[in-house]
Enzyme design. Structure first.
Site, short mmCIF file in Angstrom:
data_model
loop_
_atom_site.label_atom_id
_atom_site.label_comp_id
_atom_site.label_asym_id
_atom_site.label_seq_id
_atom_site.Cartn_x
_atom_site.Cartn_y
_atom_site.Cartn_z
N ASP A 44 0.87 -1.19 0.00
CA ASP A 44 0.00 0.00 0.00
C ASP A 44 0.90 1.22 0.00
OD1 ASP A 44 -2.31 1.82 0.58
OD2 ASP A 44 -3.33 -0.08 0.89
N HIS B 128 -3.02 3.18 -4.46
CA HIS B 128 -2.38 2.70 -3.23
C HIS B 128 -1.00 2.14 -3.54
CE1 HIS B 128 -5.68 3.54 -0.55
NE2 HIS B 128 -6.53 2.93 -1.36
N GLU C 53 -10.11 2.60 -4.95
CA GLU C 53 -9.86 4.02 -4.69
C GLU C 53 -8.78 4.61 -5.60
OE1 GLU C 53 -10.97 4.47 -0.10
OE2 GLU C 53 -9.06 3.45 -0.37
C1 ACM Z 1 -10.83 -0.52 0.80
O1 ACM Z 1 -11.33 -0.44 1.93
N1 ACM Z 1 -10.15 0.49 0.29
C2 ACM Z 1 -10.97 -1.71 -0.02
#
Ligand code: ACM
Ligand code: ZN
Length: 737
Positions: A172, A245, A308
């Site tokens: 991440d 991410h 995201e």
């Molecule tokens: C998430 O909670 N971004 C999958």
């Protein structure tokens, strides 16, 4: 009557009324070699219980104290467990079923272990099987790193709960945590960050602790963990989160981004603009990374993230714009879908199935990709209709980074509230009445994101006992699930967790206050808790053991702060629950909001005129209206001229909010020319001196209409955006006196 406290609840149980006294040394007989590894684990589990277990391969039954026997006609993961006066017999078609029988037996043995070391088990017959085939727990090791010994302890916890998938979120923005031999900088650079945010990223004053933070798993560590999990019938699903991410990856290899500019492993937690560029270089890189990942993880799945994703960089990238043109894409979301298709086919070519978060759902995505749904039911329904297999991880039931209680003494967590009951109410199948669709729901999973989970004790406290509730929802058939029976079994199970050295939350024993406005200014307040005794006060004072005992819902019709505390069996007090109800003049009156559409205005009315204030509580999104980049501009119409002398607005949504006070407040009444006359106002400097709510006095006057405007600062620096961005103004109630 004997009670059996197994979690998750078993499918079919018959108590046969007698007892088996176990002798030491305990002889475990396996009738097929296939069961030897499960028998060895049973022996390990029993080791601390002084039973001195010994295993032998038997040829006839009835030779040992515990006998493992194969029975071909049992379903995968199903088992039979018989305890009679002579011995214990476990039947299963393969070692998975036998392993789950051992998990049940383990609980029975711990519960029936006397101080003197004797074991007297109730005789019984159990037939048990799994409701859903995917029963997962996730752990984010990027935001905070957890060492190999903790990962094994976490896997042991899954095993105890009959869960069979460990979703390992390895990469991440805040750290890349898996060694990839071909790209050593991924760990050399990507697993190290220069600090960690103090408090919450969304605090206006957020800053770094400036302490270097690092950690990663070598390939040898990974192999050790995968083997440890496999022995416990747990599949490990690695996640390499792309194309968003991906800051840690980009810090190591900036050429994979659109700008090529150097970036850093993130110190703050959030969603960042830097994402991978959908270039040939990125796909080649990911092919090489995923090839190593596929070799390390023998399971069927590789999770490729897809959540995201910001398209900010793509919008200004020559190569991205070229791709858009080449493929005739009109939306940048099509580029995201293209990215996921490309990486999905890399995963397929490696002989694995790709899993992605449900952000990626659109008609272009390969239906063979399995979707993990966290966003909302509609996304999951869309995915199922498009032919995907789906794993359900809805935030409101399965996010274990959220608060577990609304009490003021709850340890800090990320925004959101997922109480134990909320987890127990999770039904992965509930939105899918069609049996064909149901068969596409593989199961469910609990997620532990670790932005604010810094250490193993906190991780355990966040998942326990919420994962116990989750395990029951996933393992036990719907008709055998019962919240009240779960609550009855829970304390015994918590005792076992403590003996196994796990930390558990006590939040479910704290009080929870729920209020409903039955008519303007009249409220009914219920107090819920797993604790038997609850005390409360209505005068704002701290409850003690001598305060009023809660017996039935309270009727409140004046402005009151209800405070409640649980009294535990040892008379200790637990939990600081508070709820302030305000009987004020705007309740039941009609209100209109500028800048909001009809649905938003209805929600704003229900929230801002419900008589409940929230600026003295832990932030919970549904209790607030967030005005993003806009003013709160409300016109209240009274059904008769009403004497008004003050207006109060609560703005302090508490920790984990990028809180900005209103930059000014104006109170107006209609003038004679169909315009507005200002009757009170407050400037920024005065507002800055207020604590968590702002009160404006007016010269008392009878009014039929009142306009209240809280001005939004509109824009400010955001650490998450790393740029100037819109300001959110939070308001909890428009109190009129
Ligand atoms: C998430 O909670 N971004 C999958
Ligand atoms: Zn690009």
């Amino acid at each position: 009557m004997e009670s059996i406290n197994v979690i998750p609840a078993v499918e079919c149980l018959e108590l046969t009324g007698s007892r088996l006294c176990l002798k030491t040394p305990l002889l475990i007989t396996v009738m097929e070699d296939e069961f030897t590894s499960v028998a060895t684990l049973l022996a390990e589990y029993l080791d601390p219980l002084t039973l001195r277990p010994r295993i032998e391969l038997g040829s006839t039954s009835h030779v040992g104290d515990v006998i493992f026997l194969q029975q071909d006609d049992l379903a995968a993961e199903a088992y039979g467990l018989e305890i009679n006066e002579e011995y214990i017999q476990i039947t299963a078609s393969d070692s998975r079923g036998a392993f789950y029988a051992v998990q049940t037996l383990r609980q029975l043995l711990f519960q029936n272990h006397s101080e003197t070391g004797d074991f007297k088990l109730p005789t019984l017959l159990i037939n048990d099987c799994a409701r859903l085939r995917y029963r997962g727990m996730h752990l984010d090791v990027s935001r905070h790193f957890f060492d190999v010994s903790f990962i094994k302890k976490y896997i042991d916890l899954l095993a105890l709960h009959k869960m069979n998938v460990f979703h390992w979120h390895l990469t991440d923005d805040a750290g890349w945590r898996i060694e990839i031999e071909r790209y050593p900088q991924l760990v050399d650079v990507g697993s190290v960050r220069s600090g960690t945010v103090v408090g919450f990223t969304l605090d206006v004053e957020a800053k770094s602790d400036e302490a270097v933070y690092q950690g990663y798993y070598s390939q040898q560590d990974v192999q050790e963990i995968v083997a440890y999990a496999a022995q416990r019938h747990i599949t490990v699903v690695p996640e390499i989160d792309i194309p968003g991410h991906a800051s840690a990856m980009l810090a190591a290899y900036p050429e994979l981004g659109c700008t090529g500019a150097p970036s850093e492993v993130k110190v703050y937690f959030g969603n960042f603009d830097d994402v991978l560029c959908p270039s040939q270089a990125s796909f080649e890189f990911l092919t090489n990374v995923l090839t190593e990942v596929a070799t390390l993880f023998p399971g069927p799945y590789i999770h490729i993230g897809g959540d995201e994703v910001k398209t900010t960089r793509w919008q200004h990238c020559h190569s991205c714009l070229g791709l858009m043109k080449e493929h005739d894409f009109s939306e940048f979301s099509q580029l995201q879908s293209y990215f996921m298709r490309q990486v999905g086919s890399i995963v397929t070519s490696l002989g694995k199935t790709a899993i992605a978060w449900d952000d990626v759902i659109d008609e272009q995505i390969d239906p063979n990709m399995t979707i993990m749904s966290w966003l909302c039911k509609d996304q999951a329904i869309g995915a199922v209709q498009a032919g995907h297999d789906v794993i359900m991880t809805p935030m409101e039931h399965a996010y274990f980074d959220f608060y577990q209680s609304h009490c003021l003494d709850e340890p800090p967590a990320i925004h959101g509230l997922t109480r134990l009951q909320d987890v127990y109410q999770f039904d992965p199948l509930e939105s899918f009445p069609d049996p064909d669709h149901q068969s596409r729901i593989l199961g469910g999973q609990g997620n532990l994101w670790t932005e604010y989970v810094k250490d193993p004790d906190t991780a355990e406290r966040m998942v326990l006992p919420r994962m116990s509730a989750l395990a029951e929802v996933l393992w036990t058939s719907k008709s055998n699930q019962s919240w009240s029976d779960f609550c009855r079994r829970l304390p015994g199970f918590e005792g076992l967790l403590h003996r196994l050295d796990y930390v558990t939350a006590n939040s479910h024993y704290k009080p929870h206050l729920v209020a409903e406005q039955t008519s303007p200014g009249r409220f009914i307040v219920a107090i819920e808790s797993l604790a038997n005794t609850l005390v409360y006060t209505l005068d704002g004072s701290t409850p003690t053991v001598d305060s009023n005992h809660y017996e039935q819902p309270l009727l409140i019709d004046t402005t009151t702060t209800v405070r409640a505390t649980s009294v535990l069996n040892d008379q200790k007090l637990l939990g600081d629950a508070r709820l302030t109800l305000v009987n004020h003049l705007a309740l039941g009156q009609s209100v209109q909001f500028a800048h909001l559409n009809d649905a938003e205005a209805t929600l704003a009315e229900q929230t801002l005129l419900n008589g409940q204030i929230s600026h003295d509580r832990i932030f919970y999104h549904p209790e607030w209206i967030a005005f993003v980049g806009i003013d709160m501009d409300a016109i209240i119409s009274f059904d008769r001229p009403t004497l008004i002398s003050s207006i109060t607005l609560g703005f302090d949504a508490g920790a984990h909010r990028n809180l900005h006070r209103p930059s000014g407040i104006t109170i107006m009444i209609p003038d004679t020319n169909n315009g507005w006359l200002q009757v009170a106002s407050m400037d920024q400097q005065t507002i800055d001196r207020c604590n968590s709510a702002i009160t404006l006095g007016l010269a008392p006057q009878r009014l039929s209409t009142l306009r209240v405007v809280a001005h939004n600062k509109k824009s400010a620096w955001s650490v998450e955006l790393e740029a100037i961005g819109p300001v959110t103004l939070y308001i909890d109630e428009i109190i009129v006196h």
